[in-house]
Motif scaffolding. Structure first.
Motif, PDB file in Angstrom:
ATOM      1  N   MET A   1       0.845  -1.202   0.000  1.00  0.00           N
ATOM      2  CA  MET A   1       0.000   0.000   0.000  1.00  0.00           C
ATOM      3  C   MET A   1       0.874   1.243   0.000  1.00  0.00           C
ATOM      4  SD  MET A   1      -2.965   1.133   2.679  1.00  0.00           S
ATOM      5  CE  MET A   1      -3.832   2.676   2.465  1.00  0.00           C
ATOM      6  N   SER A   2       0.509   2.227  -0.829  1.00  0.00           N
ATOM      7  CA  SER A   2       1.302   3.445  -0.934  1.00  0.00           C
ATOM      8  C   SER A   2       1.046   4.354   0.259  1.00  0.00           C
ATOM      9  CB  SER A   2       0.962   4.176  -2.237  1.00  0.00           C
ATOM     10  OG  SER A   2       1.276   3.370  -3.360  1.00  0.00           O
ATOM     11  N   SER A   3       2.037   5.183   0.560  1.00  0.00           N
ATOM     12  CA  SER A   3       1.929   6.143   1.655  1.00  0.00           C
ATOM     13  C   SER A   3       2.694   7.400   1.253  1.00  0.00           C
ATOM     14  CB  SER A   3       2.497   5.547   2.952  1.00  0.00           C
ATOM     15  OG  SER A   3       3.864   5.198   2.781  1.00  0.00           O
ATOM     16  N   TRP A   4       2.541   8.442   2.040  1.00  0.00           N
ATOM     17  CA  TRP A   4       3.222   9.692   1.754  1.00  0.00           C
ATOM     18  C   TRP A   4       4.710   9.568   2.098  1.00  0.00           C
ATOM     19  CZ3 TRP A   4       0.999  13.255  -1.066  1.00  0.00           C
ATOM     20  CH2 TRP A   4      -0.382  13.354  -1.095  1.00  0.00           C
ATOM     21  N   ARG A   5       5.538   9.936   1.154  1.00  0.00           N
ATOM     22  CA  ARG A   5       6.991   9.881   1.335  1.00  0.00           C
ATOM     23  C   ARG A   5       7.594  11.215   0.898  1.00  0.00           C
ATOM     24  NH1 ARG A   5       8.481   3.911  -1.227  1.00  0.00           N
ATOM     25  NH2 ARG A   5       7.157   2.677   0.182  1.00  0.00           N
ATOM     26  N   PRO A   6       8.701  11.592   1.518  1.00  0.00           N
ATOM     27  CA  PRO A   6       9.336  12.858   1.113  1.00  0.00           C
ATOM     28  C   PRO A   6       9.918  12.743  -0.290  1.00  0.00           C
ATOM     29  CG  PRO A   6      10.689  11.717   2.728  1.00  0.00           C
ATOM     30  CD  PRO A   6       9.401  10.965   2.656  1.00  0.00           C
ATOM     31  N   THR A   7       9.809  13.816  -1.020  1.00  0.00           N
ATOM     32  CA  THR A   7      10.352  13.827  -2.371  1.00  0.00           C
ATOM     33  C   THR A   7      11.848  14.125  -2.344  1.00  0.00           C
ATOM     34  OG1 THR A   7       9.873  16.180  -2.634  1.00  0.00           O
ATOM     35  CG2 THR A   7       8.146  14.628  -3.262  1.00  0.00           C
ATOM     36  N   ALA A   8      12.486  13.877  -3.465  1.00  0.00           N
ATOM     37  CA  ALA A   8      13.918  14.178  -3.577  1.00  0.00           C
ATOM     38  C   ALA A   8      14.176  15.664  -3.422  1.00  0.00           C
ATOM     39  CB  ALA A   8      14.444  13.682  -4.924  1.00  0.00           C
ATOM     40  N   GLY A   9      13.232  16.518  -3.850  1.00  0.00           N
ATOM     41  CA  GLY A   9      13.409  17.960  -3.696  1.00  0.00           C
ATOM     42  C   GLY A   9      13.395  18.378  -2.241  1.00  0.00           C
ATOM     43  N   LEU A  10      12.524  17.774  -1.418  1.00  0.00           N
ATOM     44  CA  LEU A  10      12.490  18.114  -0.006  1.00  0.00           C
ATOM     45  C   LEU A  10      13.754  17.647   0.706  1.00  0.00           C
ATOM     46  CD1 LEU A  10      11.008  19.196   2.476  1.00  0.00           C
ATOM     47  CD2 LEU A  10       9.884  16.959   2.684  1.00  0.00           C
ATOM     48  N   VAL A  11      14.217  16.443   0.380  1.00  0.00           N
ATOM     49  CA  VAL A  11      15.448  15.939   0.993  1.00  0.00           C
ATOM     50  C   VAL A  11      16.632  16.830   0.616  1.00  0.00           C
ATOM     51  CG1 VAL A  11      17.035  13.989   1.088  1.00  0.00           C
ATOM     52  CG2 VAL A  11      14.550  13.587   1.088  1.00  0.00           C
ATOM     53  N   ARG A  12      16.681  17.239  -0.634  1.00  0.00           N
ATOM     54  CA  ARG A  12      17.790  18.086  -1.094  1.00  0.00           C
ATOM     55  C   ARG A  12      17.730  19.459  -0.423  1.00  0.00           C
ATOM     56  NH1 ARG A  12      17.185  16.984  -5.902  1.00  0.00           N
ATOM     57  NH2 ARG A  12      15.690  18.633  -6.438  1.00  0.00           N
ATOM     58  N   ALA A  13      16.512  20.007  -0.266  1.00  0.00           N
ATOM     59  CA  ALA A  13      16.388  21.313   0.389  1.00  0.00           C
ATOM     60  C   ALA A  13      16.807  21.237   1.860  1.00  0.00           C
ATOM     61  CB  ALA A  13      14.953  21.811   0.263  1.00  0.00           C
ATOM     62  N   CYS A  14      16.437  20.146   2.539  1.00  0.00           N
ATOM     63  CA  CYS A  14      16.827  19.989   3.944  1.00  0.00           C
ATOM     64  C   CYS A  14      18.347  19.874   4.093  1.00  0.00           C
ATOM     65  CB  CYS A  14      16.131  18.770   4.545  1.00  0.00           C
ATOM     66  SG  CYS A  14      14.338  18.952   4.713  1.00  0.00           S
ATOM     67  N   LEU A  15      18.974  19.101   3.219  1.00  0.00           N
ATOM     68  CA  LEU A  15      20.432  18.934   3.304  1.00  0.00           C
ATOM     69  C   LEU A  15      21.151  20.251   3.032  1.00  0.00           C
ATOM     70  CD1 LEU A  15      20.904  15.456   1.552  1.00  0.00           C
ATOM     71  CD2 LEU A  15      20.978  15.977   4.002  1.00  0.00           C
ATOM     72  N   LEU A  16      20.706  20.969   2.005  1.00  0.00           N
ATOM     73  CA  LEU A  16      21.369  22.232   1.682  1.00  0.00           C
ATOM     74  C   LEU A  16      21.126  23.281   2.773  1.00  0.00           C
ATOM     75  CD1 LEU A  16      20.669  22.488  -2.152  1.00  0.00           C
ATOM     76  CD2 LEU A  16      22.809  21.902  -1.025  1.00  0.00           C
ATOM     77  N   HIS A 139       1.578  20.178  -1.486  1.00  0.00           N
ATOM     78  CA  HIS A 139       1.997  21.552  -1.724  1.00  0.00           C
ATOM     79  C   HIS A 139       3.508  21.688  -1.510  1.00  0.00           C
ATOM     80  CE1 HIS A 139      -2.113  23.113  -2.037  1.00  0.00           C
ATOM     81  NE2 HIS A 139      -2.430  22.286  -1.040  1.00  0.00           N
ATOM     82  N   TRP A 140       4.086  22.603  -2.270  1.00  0.00           N
ATOM     83  CA  TRP A 140       5.528  22.848  -2.245  1.00  0.00           C
ATOM     84  C   TRP A 140       6.330  21.620  -2.676  1.00  0.00           C
ATOM     85  CZ3 TRP A 140       7.545  27.667  -1.309  1.00  0.00           C
ATOM     86  CH2 TRP A 140       6.657  28.611  -0.806  1.00  0.00           C
ATOM     87  N   ALA A 141       5.653  20.627  -3.283  1.00  0.00           N
ATOM     88  CA  ALA A 141       6.318  19.423  -3.816  1.00  0.00           C
ATOM     89  C   ALA A 141       7.176  18.738  -2.770  1.00  0.00           C
ATOM     90  CB  ALA A 141       7.158  19.785  -5.042  1.00  0.00           C
ATOM     91  N   GLY A 142       6.698  18.721  -1.520  1.00  0.00           N
ATOM     92  CA  GLY A 142       7.496  18.120  -0.456  1.00  0.00           C
ATOM     93  C   GLY A 142       7.213  16.646  -0.245  1.00  0.00           C
ATOM     94  N   TRP A 143       5.966  16.192  -0.532  1.00  0.00           N
ATOM     95  CA  TRP A 143       5.607  14.808  -0.257  1.00  0.00           C
ATOM     96  C   TRP A 143       4.894  14.228  -1.473  1.00  0.00           C
ATOM     97  CZ3 TRP A 143       7.270  12.852   4.401  1.00  0.00           C
ATOM     98  CH2 TRP A 143       7.697  13.800   5.327  1.00  0.00           C
ATOM     99  N   ARG A 144       5.120  12.947  -1.679  1.00  0.00           N
ATOM    100  CA  ARG A 144       4.522  12.256  -2.825  1.00  0.00           C
ATOM    101  C   ARG A 144       3.865  10.967  -2.356  1.00  0.00           C
ATOM    102  NH1 ARG A 144       8.297  11.264  -7.765  1.00  0.00           N
ATOM    103  NH2 ARG A 144       7.855  13.490  -8.005  1.00  0.00           N
ATOM    104  N   TRP A 145       2.645  10.741  -2.892  1.00  0.00           N
ATOM    105  CA  TRP A 145       1.936   9.474  -2.654  1.00  0.00           C
ATOM    106  C   TRP A 145       1.984   8.661  -3.940  1.00  0.00           C
ATOM    107  CZ3 TRP A 145      -2.092   6.853  -4.833  1.00  0.00           C
ATOM    108  CH2 TRP A 145      -2.667   5.842  -4.070  1.00  0.00           C
ATOM    109  N   GLY A 146       2.479   7.432  -3.837  1.00  0.00           N
ATOM    110  CA  GLY A 146       2.591   6.589  -5.023  1.00  0.00           C
ATOM    111  C   GLY A 146       3.962   6.713  -5.679  1.00  0.00           C
ATOM    112  N   PRO A 147       4.062   6.425  -6.970  1.00  0.00           N
ATOM    113  CA  PRO A 147       2.969   6.012  -7.865  1.00  0.00           C
ATOM    114  C   PRO A 147       2.437   4.611  -7.537  1.00  0.00           C
ATOM    115  CG  PRO A 147       5.061   5.930  -9.012  1.00  0.00           C
ATOM    116  CD  PRO A 147       5.348   6.513  -7.672  1.00  0.00           C
ATOM    117  N   ALA A 148       1.113   4.469  -7.621  1.00  0.00           N
ATOM    118  CA  ALA A 148       0.430   3.225  -7.286  1.00  0.00           C
ATOM    119  C   ALA A 148      -0.238   2.671  -8.531  1.00  0.00           C
ATOM    120  CB  ALA A 148      -0.600   3.467  -6.194  1.00  0.00           C
ATOM    121  N   ASP A 149      -0.215   1.355  -8.676  1.00  0.00           N
ATOM    122  CA  ASP A 149      -0.852   0.682  -9.809  1.00  0.00           C
ATOM    123  C   ASP A 149      -2.358   0.604  -9.585  1.00  0.00           C
ATOM    124  OD1 ASP A 149       1.588   0.296 -11.015  1.00  0.00           O
ATOM    125  OD2 ASP A 149       1.888  -1.675 -10.119  1.00  0.00           O
ATOM    126  N   MET A 150      -3.112   0.970 -10.621  1.00  0.00           N
ATOM    127  CA  MET A 150      -4.565   0.909 -10.575  1.00  0.00           C
ATOM    128  C   MET A 150      -5.054  -0.364 -11.265  1.00  0.00           C
ATOM    129  SD  MET A 150      -5.621   3.711  -9.025  1.00  0.00           S
ATOM    130  CE  MET A 150      -4.228   3.463  -7.904  1.00  0.00           C
TER     131      MET A 150
END
Length: 425
Positions: A1-16, A139-150
């Motif tokens: 089951m898919s869940s909300w995960r941080p995007t690569a952009g959020l991880v990169r912003a936190c590190l920088l 919002h702000w492209a911080g979290w992503r759900w999926g991609p999930a197969d339909m």
């Protein structure tokens, strides 16, 4: 089951942001603090807008039953859009199905509406619309759900009824009420002629203008209108040629199924009773019937036709056709048992018409006339021509399918033949 995960952009912003703040404080470089300030803002806003609830995503299709060339829409539904800003969809391109956008990838902001995917099946049969994946972005492209197969959707595609109309009458109608002229005089509306009055004629049939002019009573004679039983024999034993869908070249099975659908729609529309026999590895027989519901059953059966190279045609066709029925055999006529069964129907007194659905297959010039495949193809064509010639000698008309008006001349000849007195030994 898919869940909300941080995007690569959020991880990169936190590190920088962390690196800029740490480097500026430890090394005393103010420029690092200035450069890291935008990433601090992005990291904080992304973390604060993390969605709390897990959405339930599903896709629905507007129509599950279409004709070739028609289109429908596959929509995505999300039960909870709180915190969702963008929705993206990607569908794998299935065979004989057109999509819009062309490559099946579409996305949009939630404020503009959820993205839709338009599909259009290009060939009859059971068509799967391909596997689809859906992804949601916060919002702000911080979290992503999926991609999930339909779940994959399927559509039953009915054959396109080629525009077909015929004004010819069925040779020997035997029903009660219909649009074909009966062989017998009766109480109908189809004018036959005027004759002298005889005992037993109805008084309302008297034509007074002719009676007053001649001085003798004359009556108008009419013919009753009857319906007919029409059987469609579909040869689904082989599929010769490559199908290009509704926009490309047609295989023999495409021509056969589309011609059968056009004939069924025409005869049902005129009030005739239509039956169907599909010759395949799993033969299907539908008895005579009429009406829109029966037409849907016929077209649905034709849409499920599959060719099987291991199947063999029967030695004898048992339709249970009455004396007033006409049988249309739609086939490339490449198998001797099917020709023998057709000849058996002719000898039994049934009106049979062979509709050749081979089309242009086998008529193209061979690039290498001495190749084994070319020699085999020429031998098969010679045998086929001999079979058709023998059927013609038995009195069976053979006509190639050309769409509207294909059977007009043939049915008129059969109707005239049916009115000729027969001498039995």
């Amino acid at each position: 089951m898919s869940s909300w995960r941080p995007t690569a952009g959020l991880v990169r912003a936190c590190l920088l942001a962390f690196g800029g703040a740490t480097g500026g404080l430890v090394l005393g470089q103010e420029v690092l603090l200035v450069l890291g300030a935008p990433f601090v803002l992005l990291a904080v806003m992304g973390v604060l807008h993390r969605p709390v609830r897990q959405p339930a995503v599903r896709t629905v299709i507007d129509h599950g039953r279409l004709h070739e060339g028609q289109g429908t829409t596959v929509r995505v539904e999300v039960d909870d859009l709180a915190g969702v800003e963008h929705v993206a969809r990607v569908a794998s391109p299935p065979a004989h199905v057109g999509t819009r956008p062309r490559y099946g990838a579409v996305g949009s902001l939630v404020a503009d509406g959820l993205p839709v995917l338009e599909v259009s099946p290009r060939r009859w049969g059971r068509r799967e619309l391909g596997v689809e994946r859906v992804a949601l972005t916060s919002h702000w492209a911080g979290w992503r759900w999926g991609p999930a197969d339909m779940p994959e959707h399927g559509v039953l595609v009915l054959p396109q009824a080629t525009p077909y109309d015929s004004r010819a009458e069925v040779p020997q109608p035997d029903g009660l009420v219909g649009s074909h002229r009966s062989r017998r005089l009766g109480s109908g509306t189809d004018f036959e002629g005027i004759r002298h009055f005889t005992a037993g004629d109805r008084l309302k049939r008297i034509t007074w203008p002719v009676s007053l002019r001649t001085g003798e009573l004359h009556v108008v004679t009419t013919r009753a209108e009857q319906d007919a039983g029409v059987w469609l024999v579909v040869d689904a034993l082989r599929d010769i040629g490559e199908s290009g869908g509704i926009d490309g070249a047609a295989s023999t099975l495409d021509l056969t199924v589309r011609a059968a659908s056009a004939l069924a729609e025409h005869h049902v529309r005129t009030g005739d009773r239509v039956g169907l026999l599909v010759l395949s590895s799993d033969p299907v027989r539908i008895g005579l019937g009429s009406g829109p519901r029966h037409l849907q059953r016929l077209q649905g059966t034709l849409a499920r036709v599959r060719a099987d190279a291991r199947s063999e045609p029967p030695e004898r066709l048992d339709l249970g056709a009455g004396a007033g029925s006409v049988v249309h055999v739609l086939s490339p006529m490449l198998f001797t048992p099917l020709v023998t069964a057709t000849a058996g129907l002719l000898r039994g007194g049934t009106a049979v018409v062979v509709i050749d659905t081979l089309g242009g297959h086998g008529s193209a010039p061979d690039p290498d006339p001495l190749a084994l495949t070319s020699l085999a193809g020429r031998m098969q064509r010679i045998e086929r021509d001999d079979r058709l010639r023998r059927l013609a000698e038995l009195g069976c008309p053979v006509v190639a399918w050309r769409g509207p008006g294909t059977l007009d001349t043939v049915l008129r000849q059969l109707a005239r033949r049916g009115r000729v007195p027969k001498v039995r030994a």
